[in-house]
Scaffold this motif. Structure first.
Motif, PDB file in Angstrom:
ATOM      1  N   PHE A  75     115.314  68.530  82.666  1.00  0.00           N
ATOM      2  CA  PHE A  75     114.597  67.088  82.787  1.00  0.00           C
ATOM      3  C   PHE A  75     113.678  66.891  81.797  1.00  0.00           C
ATOM      4  CE2 PHE A  75     112.188  63.969  84.396  1.00  0.00           C
ATOM      5  CZ  PHE A  75     113.090  63.047  85.188  1.00  0.00           C
ATOM      6  N   GLU A  76     112.570  67.714  81.837  1.00  0.00           N
ATOM      7  CA  GLU A  76     111.427  67.432  80.611  1.00  0.00           C
ATOM      8  C   GLU A  76     111.939  67.315  79.476  1.00  0.00           C
ATOM      9  OE1 GLU A  76     107.406  69.267  79.373  1.00  0.00           O
ATOM     10  OE2 GLU A  76     108.326  70.286  80.972  1.00  0.00           O
ATOM     11  N   PHE A  77     112.824  68.368  78.870  1.00  0.00           N
ATOM     12  CA  PHE A  77     113.266  68.198  77.463  1.00  0.00           C
ATOM     13  C   PHE A  77     114.104  66.903  77.382  1.00  0.00           C
ATOM     14  CE2 PHE A  77     116.980  69.159  74.857  1.00  0.00           C
ATOM     15  CZ  PHE A  77     116.126  69.051  73.517  1.00  0.00           C
ATOM     16  N   GLY A  78     114.877  66.503  78.142  1.00  0.00           N
ATOM     17  CA  GLY A  78     115.647  65.159  78.091  1.00  0.00           C
ATOM     18  C   GLY A  78     114.732  64.018  77.999  1.00  0.00           C
ATOM     19  N   TYR A  79     113.767  63.980  79.030  1.00  0.00           N
ATOM     20  CA  TYR A  79     112.724  62.983  79.188  1.00  0.00           C
ATOM     21  C   TYR A  79     111.980  62.960  78.030  1.00  0.00           C
ATOM     22  CZ  TYR A  79     109.075  60.204  80.983  1.00  0.00           C
ATOM     23  OH  TYR A  79     107.989  59.282  81.106  1.00  0.00           O
ATOM     24  N   CYS A 143     123.096  67.602  83.643  1.00  0.00           N
ATOM     25  CA  CYS A 143     122.847  66.451  84.410  1.00  0.00           C
ATOM     26  C   CYS A 143     121.470  66.193  84.307  1.00  0.00           C
ATOM     27  CB  CYS A 143     123.220  66.960  85.888  1.00  0.00           C
ATOM     28  SG  CYS A 143     124.953  67.173  86.112  1.00  0.00           S
ATOM     29  N   LEU A 144     120.577  67.049  84.489  1.00  0.00           N
ATOM     30  CA  LEU A 144     119.015  66.691  84.649  1.00  0.00           C
ATOM     31  C   LEU A 144     118.744  66.683  83.173  1.00  0.00           C
ATOM     32  CD1 LEU A 144     117.766  69.509  87.026  1.00  0.00           C
ATOM     33  CD2 LEU A 144     117.557  67.164  87.323  1.00  0.00           C
ATOM     34  N   TYR A 145     119.015  66.971  82.181  1.00  0.00           N
ATOM     35  CA  TYR A 145     118.957  66.552  80.705  1.00  0.00           C
ATOM     36  C   TYR A 145     119.076  65.109  80.605  1.00  0.00           C
ATOM     37  CZ  TYR A 145     119.173  65.654  75.807  1.00  0.00           C
ATOM     38  OH  TYR A 145     119.151  65.070  74.298  1.00  0.00           O
ATOM     39  N   TYR A 146     120.166  64.417  81.056  1.00  0.00           N
ATOM     40  CA  TYR A 146     120.649  63.144  80.743  1.00  0.00           C
ATOM     41  C   TYR A 146     119.858  62.210  81.787  1.00  0.00           C
ATOM     42  CZ  TYR A 146     123.944  63.920  77.190  1.00  0.00           C
ATOM     43  OH  TYR A 146     124.546  64.374  76.070  1.00  0.00           O
ATOM     44  N   ALA A 147     119.459  62.789  82.898  1.00  0.00           N
ATOM     45  CA  ALA A 147     118.344  62.049  84.035  1.00  0.00           C
ATOM     46  C   ALA A 147     117.117  61.931  83.234  1.00  0.00           C
ATOM     47  CB  ALA A 147     118.296  62.780  85.076  1.00  0.00           C
ATOM     48  N   GLY A 148     116.625  62.901  82.594  1.00  0.00           N
ATOM     49  CA  GLY A 148     115.402  62.799  81.948  1.00  0.00           C
ATOM     50  C   GLY A 148     115.554  61.572  80.535  1.00  0.00           C
ATOM     51  N   LYS A 161     105.020  50.165  86.567  1.00  0.00           N
ATOM     52  CA  LYS A 161     104.178  51.163  87.006  1.00  0.00           C
ATOM     53  C   LYS A 161     104.860  52.384  87.808  1.00  0.00           C
ATOM     54  CE  LYS A 161     100.636  47.836  88.701  1.00  0.00           C
ATOM     55  NZ  LYS A 161     100.148  46.865  89.838  1.00  0.00           N
ATOM     56  N   LYS A 162     106.228  52.052  88.131  1.00  0.00           N
ATOM     57  CA  LYS A 162     106.780  53.332  88.661  1.00  0.00           C
ATOM     58  C   LYS A 162     108.408  52.829  88.346  1.00  0.00           C
ATOM     59  CE  LYS A 162     107.660  55.895  92.799  1.00  0.00           C
ATOM     60  NZ  LYS A 162     107.508  55.975  94.201  1.00  0.00           N
ATOM     61  N   MET A 163     109.218  54.171  87.658  1.00  0.00           N
ATOM     62  CA  MET A 163     110.195  54.088  87.511  1.00  0.00           C
ATOM     63  C   MET A 163     111.034  55.313  88.088  1.00  0.00           C
ATOM     64  SD  MET A 163     112.213  53.025  84.106  1.00  0.00           S
ATOM     65  CE  MET A 163     112.044  51.330  84.048  1.00  0.00           C
ATOM     66  N   THR A 164     112.270  55.509  88.630  1.00  0.00           N
ATOM     67  CA  THR A 164     112.716  56.482  88.890  1.00  0.00           C
ATOM     68  C   THR A 164     114.138  56.813  88.717  1.00  0.00           C
ATOM     69  OG1 THR A 164     113.232  55.706  91.310  1.00  0.00           O
ATOM     70  CG2 THR A 164     111.181  56.921  91.159  1.00  0.00           C
ATOM     71  N   ILE A 165     114.850  57.997  88.906  1.00  0.00           N
ATOM     72  CA  ILE A 165     116.051  57.993  88.406  1.00  0.00           C
ATOM     73  C   ILE A 165     116.555  59.043  89.458  1.00  0.00           C
ATOM     74  CG2 ILE A 165     115.794  59.682  86.692  1.00  0.00           C
ATOM     75  CD1 ILE A 165     118.298  58.614  85.185  1.00  0.00           C
ATOM     76  N   GLU A 166     117.799  58.972  89.991  1.00  0.00           N
ATOM     77  CA  GLU A 166     118.653  59.787  90.843  1.00  0.00           C
ATOM     78  C   GLU A 166     120.075  59.872  90.622  1.00  0.00           C
ATOM     79  OE1 GLU A 166     119.861  59.872  95.681  1.00  0.00           O
ATOM     80  OE2 GLU A 166     118.661  58.248  94.837  1.00  0.00           O
ATOM     81  N   ILE A 182     118.848  54.145  88.587  1.00  0.00           N
ATOM     82  CA  ILE A 182     117.517  53.794  88.156  1.00  0.00           C
ATOM     83  C   ILE A 182     116.834  52.662  88.577  1.00  0.00           C
ATOM     84  CG2 ILE A 182     115.945  53.720  86.166  1.00  0.00           C
ATOM     85  CD1 ILE A 182     118.381  54.738  84.550  1.00  0.00           C
ATOM     86  N   ARG A 183     115.626  52.976  89.389  1.00  0.00           N
ATOM     87  CA  ARG A 183     114.967  51.733  89.987  1.00  0.00           C
ATOM     88  C   ARG A 183     113.619  51.785  89.241  1.00  0.00           C
ATOM     89  NH1 ARG A 183     116.913  50.314  94.880  1.00  0.00           N
ATOM     90  NH2 ARG A 183     118.460  51.579  95.706  1.00  0.00           N
ATOM     91  N   TRP A 184     112.849  50.600  89.380  1.00  0.00           N
ATOM     92  CA  TRP A 184     111.644  50.261  89.023  1.00  0.00           C
ATOM     93  C   TRP A 184     110.822  49.394  89.728  1.00  0.00           C
ATOM     94  CZ3 TRP A 184     116.198  48.504  86.680  1.00  0.00           C
ATOM     95  CH2 TRP A 184     116.097  47.286  86.453  1.00  0.00           C
TER      96      TRP A 184
END
Length: 185
Positions: A75-79, A143-148, A161-166, A182-184
């Motif tokens: 995830f961190e690498f993708g992000y 999956c986590l790579y692309y999520a990030g 202020k806040k954005m999430t992905i699931e 993705i929500r914000w």
């Protein structure tokens, strides 16, 4: 490694630059040696950003890096990957989240010739979007790579202020495609 599909060399160089920044040059060399041990030599200095390379090889390199460097997941690498892509940063800097959403399929195809990224739903009022990734099944870590990756690209365009992905659907869990919500705020 038998799965067909290609990615641009720029993706390999993103991995190299991320490792350089986070761990240093000696770790890049360590990954190259590990890839050779695995029977899939990789010389980052010979990668051309515009050439096509095996997406399976890219996935193997990411997974090898994860294990070599003790990354919890990808995830961190993708992000952080879009930070190393001048083209992506430039593209998203001057356009809206809704336009990035609409252009997602075309942008995907510029970097990968496997899988299809589909913008499914964009709801500005409820502050969410849904994207689907079809015909892309290489490794569960991707999956986590692309999520990030998707989250960072959205954050570049949507200041909140806040954005999430699931990941709400996953091919590795029996679904016919990957789906990300993705929500914000």
């Amino acid at each position: 490694m038998k799965i067909k599909g290609g990615t641009k060399g720029s993706e390999f160089l993103t991995l190299k630059n991320y490792i350089l920044q986070k761990h240093g040059k000696e770790k890049v060399l360590l990954l190259e040696r590990k890839m050779a041990e695995l029977g899939y030599p990789l010389d980052f200095d010979k990668i051309n950003i515009m050439e096509w390379y095996s997406e399976s090889l890219y996935n193997l390199a990411m997974i090898a890096a994860k294990h070599l460097f003790g990354w919890e997941n990808l995830f961190e690498f993708g992000y952080n990957s879009p930070k190393f892509s001048f083209g992506i940063r430039l593209f998203v800097k001057f356009i809206s989240l809704e336009r990035v959403f609409k252009e997602a399929s075309k942008t995907w195809r510029k970097f990968l010739d496997v899988g299809t990224l589909e913008p499914r739903e964009f709801n500005r009022k409820e502050k969410y979007l849904i994207i689907r990734l079809k015909d892309y099944k290489f490794h569960p870590d991707s999956c986590l790579y692309y999520a990030g990756y998707f989250l960072r690209v959205c954050k570049y365009t949507q200041r909140s202020k806040k954005m999430t992905i699931e990941e709400t659907k996953c091919m590795f869990k029996g679904d016919p495609y990957h789906e990300y919500l993705i929500r914000w705020e």
